[in-house]
Design a protein around this motif. Structure first.
Motif, PDB file in Angstrom:
ATOM      1  N   ARG A 386      30.494  17.457  13.441  1.00 43.97           N
ATOM      2  CA  ARG A 386      30.736  17.668  14.885  1.00 43.97           C
ATOM      3  C   ARG A 386      31.071  16.486  16.365  1.00 43.97           C
ATOM      4  NH1 ARG A 386      25.119  20.242  16.427  1.00 43.97           N
ATOM      5  NH2 ARG A 386      25.237  20.774  13.866  1.00 43.97           N
ATOM      6  N   PHE A 387      30.764  15.305  15.815  1.00 44.92           N
ATOM      7  CA  PHE A 387      30.778  14.448  16.803  1.00 44.92           C
ATOM      8  C   PHE A 387      32.501  13.726  15.845  1.00 44.92           C
ATOM      9  CE2 PHE A 387      26.016  15.629  16.686  1.00 44.92           C
ATOM     10  CZ  PHE A 387      26.388  15.771  17.419  1.00 44.92           C
ATOM     11  N   ALA A 388      32.886  14.300  14.888  1.00 44.89           N
ATOM     12  CA  ALA A 388      34.301  13.288  15.243  1.00 44.89           C
ATOM     13  C   ALA A 388      35.001  12.519  15.674  1.00 44.89           C
ATOM     14  CB  ALA A 388      35.636  14.436  14.201  1.00 44.89           C
ATOM     15  N   ALA A 389      34.961  13.707  16.825  1.00 43.64           N
ATOM     16  CA  ALA A 389      35.697  12.526  18.146  1.00 43.64           C
ATOM     17  C   ALA A 389      35.691  11.480  18.716  1.00 43.64           C
ATOM     18  CB  ALA A 389      35.999  14.281  19.101  1.00 43.64           C
ATOM     19  N   PHE A 390      34.645  11.574  18.902  1.00 41.43           N
ATOM     20  CA  PHE A 390      33.383  10.303  19.236  1.00 41.43           C
ATOM     21  C   PHE A 390      33.540   9.288  18.617  1.00 41.43           C
ATOM     22  CE2 PHE A 390      32.496  14.337  22.168  1.00 41.43           C
ATOM     23  CZ  PHE A 390      32.702  13.499  23.063  1.00 41.43           C
ATOM     24  N   LEU A 391      33.450   9.692  16.637  1.00 43.17           N
ATOM     25  CA  LEU A 391      33.434   8.386  16.188  1.00 43.17           C
ATOM     26  C   LEU A 391      34.718   7.521  15.975  1.00 43.17           C
ATOM     27  CD1 LEU A 391      31.303  10.508  13.872  1.00 43.17           C
ATOM     28  CD2 LEU A 391      30.230   8.495  15.727  1.00 43.17           C
ATOM     29  N   ARG A 392      36.040   8.718  16.362  1.00 43.82           N
ATOM     30  CA  ARG A 392      36.882   7.964  15.440  1.00 43.82           C
ATOM     31  C   ARG A 392      37.415   6.882  16.128  1.00 43.82           C
ATOM     32  NH1 ARG A 392      39.162  13.338  15.920  1.00 43.82           N
ATOM     33  NH2 ARG A 392      39.435  13.985  13.906  1.00 43.82           N
ATOM     34  N   HIS A 393      37.800   5.374  16.180  1.00 42.25           N
ATOM     35  CA  HIS A 393      37.938   4.367  16.115  1.00 42.25           C
ATOM     36  C   HIS A 393      38.956   4.409  18.331  1.00 42.25           C
ATOM     37  CE1 HIS A 393      39.003   0.145  17.210  1.00 42.25           C
ATOM     38  NE2 HIS A 393      37.641   0.124  16.307  1.00 42.25           N
ATOM     39  N   LYS A 394      38.507   3.406  18.969  1.00 41.62           N
ATOM     40  CA  LYS A 394      38.503   4.192  20.188  1.00 41.62           C
ATOM     41  C   LYS A 394      40.031   2.610  20.732  1.00 41.62           C
ATOM     42  CE  LYS A 394      36.162  -0.116  21.397  1.00 41.62           C
ATOM     43  NZ  LYS A 394      34.439  -0.698  21.157  1.00 41.62           N
ATOM     44  N   ASN A 395      40.923   3.171  21.467  1.00 43.57           N
ATOM     45  CA  ASN A 395      42.689   2.467  21.743  1.00 43.57           C
ATOM     46  C   ASN A 395      42.497   1.267  21.808  1.00 43.57           C
ATOM     47  OD1 ASN A 395      42.099   5.970  22.391  1.00 43.57           O
ATOM     48  ND2 ASN A 395      44.160   4.844  21.191  1.00 43.57           N
ATOM     49  N   PHE A 396      41.291   0.692  21.781  1.00 43.86           N
ATOM     50  CA  PHE A 396      41.573  -0.523  22.462  1.00 43.86           C
ATOM     51  C   PHE A 396      40.242  -1.226  22.322  1.00 43.86           C
ATOM     52  CE2 PHE A 396      38.616   1.365  25.202  1.00 43.86           C
ATOM     53  CZ  PHE A 396      37.839   0.428  25.538  1.00 43.86           C
ATOM     54  N   SER A 397      40.671  -3.038  21.410  1.00 37.85           N
ATOM     55  CA  SER A 397      39.503  -4.173  21.092  1.00 37.85           C
ATOM     56  C   SER A 397      38.748  -3.889  21.839  1.00 37.85           C
ATOM     57  CB  SER A 397      40.257  -4.972  20.528  1.00 37.85           C
ATOM     58  OG  SER A 397      39.190  -6.067  19.759  1.00 37.85           O
ATOM     59  N   SER A 398      37.306  -4.165  21.655  1.00 41.72           N
ATOM     60  CA  SER A 398      36.687  -4.850  22.320  1.00 41.72           C
ATOM     61  C   SER A 398      36.330  -5.901  22.755  1.00 41.72           C
ATOM     62  CB  SER A 398      35.338  -3.799  22.328  1.00 41.72           C
ATOM     63  OG  SER A 398      35.181  -2.858  22.466  1.00 41.72           O
ATOM     64  N   SER A 399      36.492  -6.669  21.317  1.00 40.77           N
ATOM     65  CA  SER A 399      35.972  -8.351  21.446  1.00 40.77           C
ATOM     66  C   SER A 399      37.689  -9.354  21.193  1.00 40.77           C
ATOM     67  CB  SER A 399      35.711  -8.772  19.840  1.00 40.77           C
ATOM     68  OG  SER A 399      36.403  -7.655  18.984  1.00 40.77           O
ATOM     69  N   ILE A 400      39.163  -8.508  21.173  1.00 40.02           N
ATOM     70  CA  ILE A 400      39.688  -9.005  21.361  1.00 40.02           C
ATOM     71  C   ILE A 400      41.047  -9.242  22.573  1.00 40.02           C
ATOM     72  CG2 ILE A 400      42.421 -10.196  19.577  1.00 40.02           C
ATOM     73  CD1 ILE A 400      40.485  -9.339  17.694  1.00 40.02           C
ATOM     74  N   LYS A 401      40.952  -9.624  23.869  1.00 42.26           N
ATOM     75  CA  LYS A 401      41.786  -9.206  24.335  1.00 42.26           C
ATOM     76  C   LYS A 401      42.840  -8.651  24.276  1.00 42.26           C
ATOM     77  CE  LYS A 401      41.409  -9.969  29.415  1.00 42.26           C
ATOM     78  NZ  LYS A 401      43.228 -10.548  29.827  1.00 42.26           N
ATOM     79  N   GLY A 402      43.741  -7.467  24.881  1.00 45.89           N
ATOM     80  CA  GLY A 402      44.984  -7.612  24.717  1.00 45.89           C
ATOM     81  C   GLY A 402      45.421  -6.612  23.786  1.00 45.89           C
ATOM     82  N   LEU A 403      44.389  -6.112  22.627  1.00 44.25           N
ATOM     83  CA  LEU A 403      44.731  -6.338  21.062  1.00 44.25           C
ATOM     84  C   LEU A 403      44.192  -3.683  21.849  1.00 44.25           C
ATOM     85  CD1 LEU A 403      45.993  -5.574  18.408  1.00 44.25           C
ATOM     86  CD2 LEU A 403      43.203  -6.171  17.769  1.00 44.25           C
ATOM     87  N   TYR A 404      45.454  -3.444  21.826  1.00 44.85           N
ATOM     88  CA  TYR A 404      45.087  -1.883  21.760  1.00 44.85           C
ATOM     89  C   TYR A 404      46.113  -1.351  20.311  1.00 44.85           C
ATOM     90  CZ  TYR A 404      45.225  -2.938  26.256  1.00 44.85           C
ATOM     91  OH  TYR A 404      44.847  -3.875  27.558  1.00 44.85           O
ATOM     92  N   PHE A 405      44.942   0.152  20.401  1.00 46.77           N
ATOM     93  CA  PHE A 405      45.117   0.739  18.798  1.00 46.77           C
ATOM     94  C   PHE A 405      45.761   1.971  18.998  1.00 46.77           C
ATOM     95  CE2 PHE A 405      41.740  -1.516  18.265  1.00 46.77           C
ATOM     96  CZ  PHE A 405      42.415  -3.040  17.736  1.00 46.77           C
TER      97      PHE A 405
END
Ligand SMILES: Cc1cc2nc3c(=O)[nH]c(=O)nc-3n(C[C@H](O)[C@H](O)[C@H](O)COP(=O)(O)OP(=O)(O)OC[C@H]3O[C@@H](n4cnc5c(N)ncnc54)[C@H](O)[C@@H]3O)c2cc1C
Length: 433
Positions: A386-405
């Motif tokens: 039910r929470f799949a939409a929130f569980l997918r990996h986000k479109n950016f990295s919180s720990s590495i600046k400049g890295l997007y997905f």
């Protein structure tokens, strides 16, 4: 696609052509019943008369209207923006969605809701099938996904001139025309960081095998997030919980050159399993295909006659299978081939095997090898939670600046339209960084 061309000051119609289909899909059931989904509700409704009463057809119509309501309310929240930026929860559309959350049915599964609202077993199976558009199980996926048929049935189905291949082809041409440089046959082996910043990508050209570092301050990574953490970011902590989520289905595809023509078939054809619940239990619990699989047959020569020699058809015959977790795909393909041919014989009353002039097989291992999608999943992680939409990996990295997905394994999910949306979200995040 149109939006991308417009963004680059080009008229989409000059570069990417497509036709709207009057006939959307032919559906076949094991008991001999069939119907055709048409663009026009009147024609669709007439065809449904073979399986449903007027009352049941009206229930389907209402469910399709509800799909439109849900899509319009939730797409701006769940598909068109990042779910991981606090300020995105404060805009007008998100607040409207949250106020109406009670109308979205966040409790039941797709099947539970379809049973309750439509009840006719043929129509419920038709509606449940849309869970497979993101590789999920309609008996577990949330009822919110009952919005998917809105895109196909209400907004319409389209055939790109030149086939699906014209989607990446015209995107490639568009990108080149605005100055993008492509380096094909170059494998990225590592995203290199310096402190907390991206600093380079380590690249292996497959021709020369002479590795080099390409310096950069910004990386948009489209590779499957599972492989990104496990192979491209070896020195960074991987979000194990996110990476261990249930995968979406993969596919077993038989490409058959058929030396005959089939007036019963159109571009899109579905031959349903007689026991849909058992099919999904096999896919997600037993991790094996069911002996009576639902078979999808795509015949592009119905729309592009030059795709097959005269008097012949090019069949793309696909069944859903689990992602690769160690199964023997040669054995599975051999059994599935027999089961599919028997099913075709039962439904069409014609022997197909003797008409196959050409055959090629695509299985999850080959899909994984060609695309690096973990386990050969077509759509990243499944949406069974039910929470799949929130569980997918986000479109950016919180720990590495400049890295997007972007791409099918991160928000908002797999399938070409959602992947294009993920790229759009990334472009917005970069613009606002
Ligand atoms: C048989 C089949 C049928 C499908 N049918 C449909 C359909 O009808 N409709 C639909 O919407 N979706 C369909 N899908 C799903 C859809 O193709 C995917 O969800 C979508 O393409 C995923 O996009 P992506 O950009 O994430 O990955 P991909 O399209 O797989 O692109 C990723 C690319 O990155 C490259 N790559 C990965 N790692 C590296 C690396 N380290 N270095 C260099 N390059 C790398 C890969 O080689 C690949 O070219 C289908 C998929 C399959 C396999």
């Amino acid at each position: 696609m149109d939006e991308l061309f417009t963004l680059c000051n080009k008229n989409p119609k000059d570069h990417f052509k497509y036709d709207q289909l009057d006939t959307i899909c032919h559906y076949f059931y094991e008991d001999g019943k069939r119907f055709i989904a048409y663009k026009s509700w009147d024609k669709f409704s007439e065809s449904l008369s073979s399986v449903a009463t007027e009352k049941e057809k009206n229930a389907l119509k209402r469910q399709l209207q509800k799909a439109a309501f849900r899509y319009n309310l939730t797409a701006p929240i769940f598909i068109e923006q990042s779910l991981h930026r606090f300020k995105n929860y404060l805009n007008r559309k998100t607040i409207k969605g949250l106020i109406n959350a009670g109308k979205l049915n966040l409790i039941e599964s797709m099947n539970q809701e379809n049973q309750k609202r439509v009840s006719n077993p043929y129509l419920v199976q038709y509606l449940n099938r849309f869970a497979t558009y993101n590789g999920s199980d309609p008996y577990r996926a949330p009822a919110l996904l009952n919005m998917i048929p809105h895109l196909e049935q209400n907004l319409g189905s389209y055939f790109p001139k030149g086939g699906m291949f014209n989607i990446p082809k015209s995107l490639h041409q568009l990108a080149v025309s605005v100055g993008v440089q492509f380096h094909f046959q170059h494998a990225v082996k590592e995203i290199v960081t310096s402190g907390k910043n991206v600093s380079a990508v380590r690249v292996l050209p497959l021709e020369t095998l002479e590795e080099f570092h390409h310096p950069c301050e910004l990386v948009v990574c489209n590779s499957d997030i599972y492989n990104t953490y496990n192979y491209l970011l070896p020195n960074h902590k991987a979000p194990q919980k996110t990476l261990s989520q249930e995968r979406s289905t993969s596919a077993l595809v038989f490409y058959w050159g058929i030396k005959s023509t089939f007036p019963d078939f159109h571009l899109h054809n579905i031959l349903f399993s007689a026991d849909y619940k058992a099919e999904f239990d096999h896919l997600f619990q037993s991790q094996e295909p069911f002996h009576d699989p639902t078979v999808y047959i795509n015949i592009s020569s119905k729309c592009e006659p030059n795709d097959a020699p005269e008097g012949c058809e090019n069949w793309f015959v696909m069944i859903n299978v689990p992602s690769h977790t160690g199964q023997n795909w040669d054995d599975i393909a051999a059994k599935a081939r027999v089961n599919i041919l028997e099913k075709l014989q039962r439904i069409l009353q014609r022997d197909i095997e003797s008409l196959i002039e050409f055959e090629e097989i695509l299985d999850p291992i080959k899909i994984e090898h060609r695309t690096s999608s973990h386990g050969g999943s077509l759509y990243g992680t499944a949406s069974n939670n039910r929470f799949a939409a929130f569980l997918r990996h986000k479109n950016f990295s919180s720990s590495i600046k400049g890295l997007y997905f972007c791409g099918g394994s991160v928000h908002p999910g797999g399938g070409i339209p959602l992947c294009l949306n993920s790229a759009k979200i990334v472009s917005q995040l970069i613009a606002n960084q």
